[in-house]
Motif scaffolding. Structure first.
Motif, short mmCIF file in Angstrom:
data_model
loop_
_atom_site.label_atom_id
_atom_site.label_comp_id
_atom_site.label_asym_id
_atom_site.label_seq_id
_atom_site.Cartn_x
_atom_site.Cartn_y
_atom_site.Cartn_z
N VAL A 205 1.93 -3.84 5.54
CA VAL A 205 2.91 -3.10 4.88
C VAL A 205 2.11 -2.07 3.90
O VAL A 205 2.50 -1.06 3.90
N GLY A 206 1.28 -2.59 3.30
CA GLY A 206 0.51 -1.97 2.16
C GLY A 206 -0.08 -0.80 2.82
O GLY A 206 0.00 0.43 2.24
N PRO A 208 -0.26 1.10 5.80
CA PRO A 208 0.51 1.97 6.15
C PRO A 208 1.39 2.67 5.11
O PRO A 208 1.37 3.83 4.98
N ALA A 209 1.94 2.00 4.04
CA ALA A 209 2.61 2.76 2.90
C ALA A 209 1.84 3.55 2.21
O ALA A 209 2.18 4.58 1.93
N VAL A 210 0.52 3.11 1.95
CA VAL A 210 -0.61 4.03 1.23
C VAL A 210 -0.54 5.25 2.08
O VAL A 210 -0.94 6.33 1.62
N THR A 211 -0.98 4.89 3.22
CA THR A 211 -1.35 6.07 4.32
C THR A 211 -0.26 7.12 4.30
O THR A 211 -0.56 8.29 4.13
N LYS A 212 1.04 6.64 4.38
CA LYS A 212 2.18 7.53 4.08
C LYS A 212 2.27 8.22 3.01
O LYS A 212 2.79 9.68 2.74
N MET A 213 1.57 7.70 1.88
CA MET A 213 1.82 8.21 0.48
C MET A 213 0.98 9.30 0.31
O MET A 213 0.88 9.99 -0.82
#
Lengths: 394, 394
Positions: A205-206, A208-213
Motif C-alpha cells: 500500500v505505502g 504504490p501510494a508514494v509512487t503515485k504521489m
C-alpha cells in the motif's frame, strides 16, 4: 553557547569528541580502502582504537549515542531506498528459497551451538538472529568491481540478501520482544503480526501510494522537496515503529522501501542522502567499536567461542544459501552461498540492540562483533576465486 | 538502545522531539515559500510555535542544543563555501567602501541608541554587532528571481555582504571577548589579532594551499573524498577557533572559504553538503525560535525598543551602504543600501551567542530576533520596487 571559552570545556569538549570520532573513522576508512578491505570495517576498528580498550581518547556519551542512533536510522533508510518491492517479486522463487534456507540454517545452528555452550535461551536467540542478515553491500561491490552484476547468480544473491534483511528485521522484532520478558505467546505473536503487517502494508500500500504521489511531492514549493519528504517519512516511521514496539530502524528501512520506486533515478536526492549518511553513519560505526571491550578475548573460552561462532556463521550461510541454489549446479551454488556470507553492518546492529537491552554481555557482544567483521573480511577473496572463471569468460 | 520499549520513553522521546522539530520547520518553510516569504523565517517561527511560548510541545535539551550547534557550524561553512577570496579582491574598492560604511554606521548608531536607552556597555556592543552582518542569501534570491544578478549594483551588494560577514565575525570575536570580562585592552587586542590573523592566514595561505592540494584530495581512495576532506576541515577549524577563544562558527566559515576555490563547480560535493545542511540547519533555526519568550513583548517599553531598533537597523544600513555607493548615482545608491538591509541568519547567530554568554537577557534576545526577522521580511518588496525599472529595461 557557541563560544567554548564561555563555559570552559562544555561545548568545546563535545565538538572535540565529534571531531576525533569522525576524523578517526575517515582515516581508517581510507587506510582500509588502500588495503582493499571494506571501509566499514575500518570505521569500526577506528572506534576500537580511540575507545576505552586502546587509546581511551573518547568515551560514549548521550550525545554520541544519539548521533549513532540517528546514523543507524539513516543507514537502514538508505538500505531500504535500494529495496524495490517489485524487484523482489521479480527475482522470484529461486532467491526466496536461497533467502529462507540462508536464514533458517544459520539461525537454528547458531541457537543450538550457543545452547550447547551453556548460554541462556535469550542469549542464544540473539546470537542466532545476528547470524541471519546478509550485508548485500560487500558482495555487490566485489561483483561490481569484477563486472559480473548481470549474472544469474548475482541477481539471486542480491535478491536473497534483501529478503534476508527483511526476514532478519522481523526475527529481531520477535526476539527483542522475547528478550524484554514477554514470554506470553500471544504478545510475541502480536509483535510478529505487527511487524509483518507493517512490512506488508508498506510494500503493498505505502510504496504504490508514494509512487503515485511523487509528482505532487515534486510540485511542492520548498527546495529539495523529495529529500525533505523522504527524511520526514524516515523519522516519522522510525518513531511509529518504536511506538508499536518494534525497532526504530525497521521503520526507517520501510520508509526507504516505500520511497525506492518513486526516487529511482533521482540523482540529486540520492546525493543529498549520501551527504547525510556520510556524515552521520561513522558515528554509529565508531560507537560500535568504542563499545568493544578487547579484554573479553583474554578469556580462552571466549576466544574459542568466537572462533566457533565465526566458523558456524560462515559454514551455515554457505550451506544454507548454497542448498537453495543447488538446482543451478554445484559451482553456482558455491558462489551464491559464499555471496551470502558477509554479515557486515546488519549483524552489528543486532549485537548493538542486544547490548542495549542488556540481554547479551560484553563478552557475547565481542563474539558477535568479531563474527560480523570476520565474515565480512573472509568472503571477498573466496568470492573472487569462485567467480574467477566467469570473469575470464565474460 | 534502539528499542524505545526497552527503556520506556528515553530514546523514543529523543526521536519524537527531533521529529517534531524537523517536520514543524519544514511545514512552516513550505508555507512561507507559498506566501513568497523567506523559508528561514518560517523555520524560526516554527520554533516559536512548538516552543514554550505557544504550544509547549518541545523544550530545549542538551541534544537539541548540540544538533543546533552542529547545524550553525555547517551553515557558516556553506556561507564560507560561497566566499571566494579572489572574488572579494575583484569587486574591489567600491564594494569595500559600501561594506565598511555599512558596518560602521549601524554598529555606532545601534550602540548609541542602546546606551541612550540605558543599556550597559556590553549589551549595547552586542546589539550593535547584531546590526552589522548582512544576509546575502535573501537579496541574492530576489535579484536572481528578477534576472538581475549581472548588474554592477548586484555585484557590489554581494561582494559587500561577504566583506560584512567577515567584518561582523571579527567584531563578534572582539565583543565576545569584552563580554567575557576581559577588560584588559591587551587581551582584547590579542583576540582581535588572533581573529584577523586567522582570517588572513586562511585567505592568503590556506585557500591557495587547498586549491593546490585539490588533485591529491581527489586521488584519495575513499569515496566522496572532497566532501569528507571538507567536513574534516570544517570540524577541525571549528575546534581550533574555539580553542584560541573565537567562536567555533568563525573556524567553520574560514574552512568553507579555504575550500571555496577548490570546490567551485564540484556539483556532487555541493549537493552532499546541501543534504547535510538541509537536515541539520533546521535544528538551529527551530532552537532559535524555541528560545524566544513571546511575553517579553507585553512590556510596552520592550515593544517600543523593538520598533526603534528595527527602524534604526533599516535606516542605518540604507544610509551607510548607500553612502558607499553614492558615486554611482542616487537610484543605484538606494538599491545597494536596500540590498544590504536583511540581517537574516547572521544577526540571529549573534543574538544566540549573546544569550549563551548571558550578556543579553530574554527581552534583548527578543528585540534582536525581531529586528533580524523584520529586516529580512521588509527588504524584498522595497528591493523589487527599486529595481523595477532595471527589470523592465533588461
Amino acid at each position: 553557547m557557541f563560544l567554548a571559552s564561555a563555559s570552559p570545556g562544555s561545548h568545546l569538549n563535545v565538538l572535540l569528541t565529534l571531531l576525533i570520532m569522525w576524523v578517526a573513522a575517515k582515516l581508517m576508512a581510507e587506510l582500509f580502502e588502500r588495503l582493499r578491505q571494506p571501509a566499514v570495517v575500518g570505521e569500526i576498528l577506528a572506534g576500537v582504537l580511540i575507545g576505552a580498550s586502546v587509546l581511551g581518547w573518547v568515551a560514549p556519551t548521550e550525545i554520541t549515542s544519539t548521533l549513532a542512533e540517528i546514523g543507524v536510522i539513516f543507514l537502514l533508510f538508505t538500505v531500504g531506498l535500494e529495496t524495490r518491492p517489485l524487484d523482489i517479486f521479480r527475482v522470484g522463487r529461486k532467491a526466496g528459497l536461497v533467502a529462507v534456507l540462508g536464514v533458517i540454517v544459520p539461525m537454528v545452528c547458531g541457537y543450538l551451538l550457543m545452547r550447547a555452550w551453556g548460554a541462556t535461551n535469550v542469549e542464544s536467540l540473539f546470537i542466532g538472529t545476528a547470524m541471519v542478515a546478509t550485508s548485500v553491500g560487500i558482495t555487490a561491490r566485489v561483483l561490481g568491481q569484477m563486472g559480473l552484476l548481470d549474472l544469474d547468480t548475482s541477481r539471486i544473491i542480491l535478491g536473497a540478501a534483501i529478503i534476508d534483511d527483511i526476514l532478519g528485521l522481523l526475527i529481531l522484532a520477535v526476539v527483542s520482544s522475547v528478550a524484554e520478558g514477554r514470554v506470553d505467546y500471544l504478545e510475541i505473536a502480536l509483535t510478529a503480526g505487527l511487524a509483518i503487517g507493517f512490512t506488508l502494508f508498506i510494500a503493498f500500500v505505502g510504496a504504490p501510494a508514494v509512487t503515485k504521489m511523487a509528482p505532487r511531492i515534486d510540485n511542492l514549493r520548498m527546495e529539495n522537496s523529495f529529500f525533505v519528504f523522504g527524511l520526514a517519512l524516515c523519522l516519522g516511521l522510525s518513531v511509529a515503529a518504536a511506538y508499536i514496539g518494534v525497532a526504530a530502524i525497521i521503520g526507517a528501512f520501510l520508509a526507504g522501501m516505500a520511497l525506492a520506486e518513486a526516487t529511482e533515478g533521482q540523482k540529486t536526492m540520492h546525493k543529498q542522502m549520501n551527504g547525510v549518511t556520510e556524515f552521520l553513519v561513522p558515528f554509529f560505526l565508531v560507537s560500535i567499536g568504542m563499545q568493544l571491550k578487547l579484554d573479553v578475548f583474554r578469556d580462552p573460552s571466549v576466544l574459542a567461542l568466537t572462533v566457533l561462532v565465526t566458523l558456524v556463521a560462515v559454514i551455515t550461510k554457505l550451506v544454507g544459501g548454497g542448498a537453495g541454489a543447488l538446482s543451478l549446479g554445484w559451482r553456482q551454488a558455491g558462489q551464491v552461498g559464499m555471496g551470502m556470507v558477509p554479515r557486515g553492518e546488519v549483524g552489528v546492529v543486532v549485537a548493538q540492540i542486544g547490548l542495549g537491552l542488556a540481554v547479551i554481555n560484553d563478552a557475547l557482544f565481542g563474539v558477535v562483533l568479531f563474527m560480523a567483521v570476520a565474515t565480512t573480511l573472509i568472503a571477498p577473496p573466496f568470492l573472487k576465486m569462485l567467480y574467477a572463471r566467469d570473469a575470464m569468460t565474460d
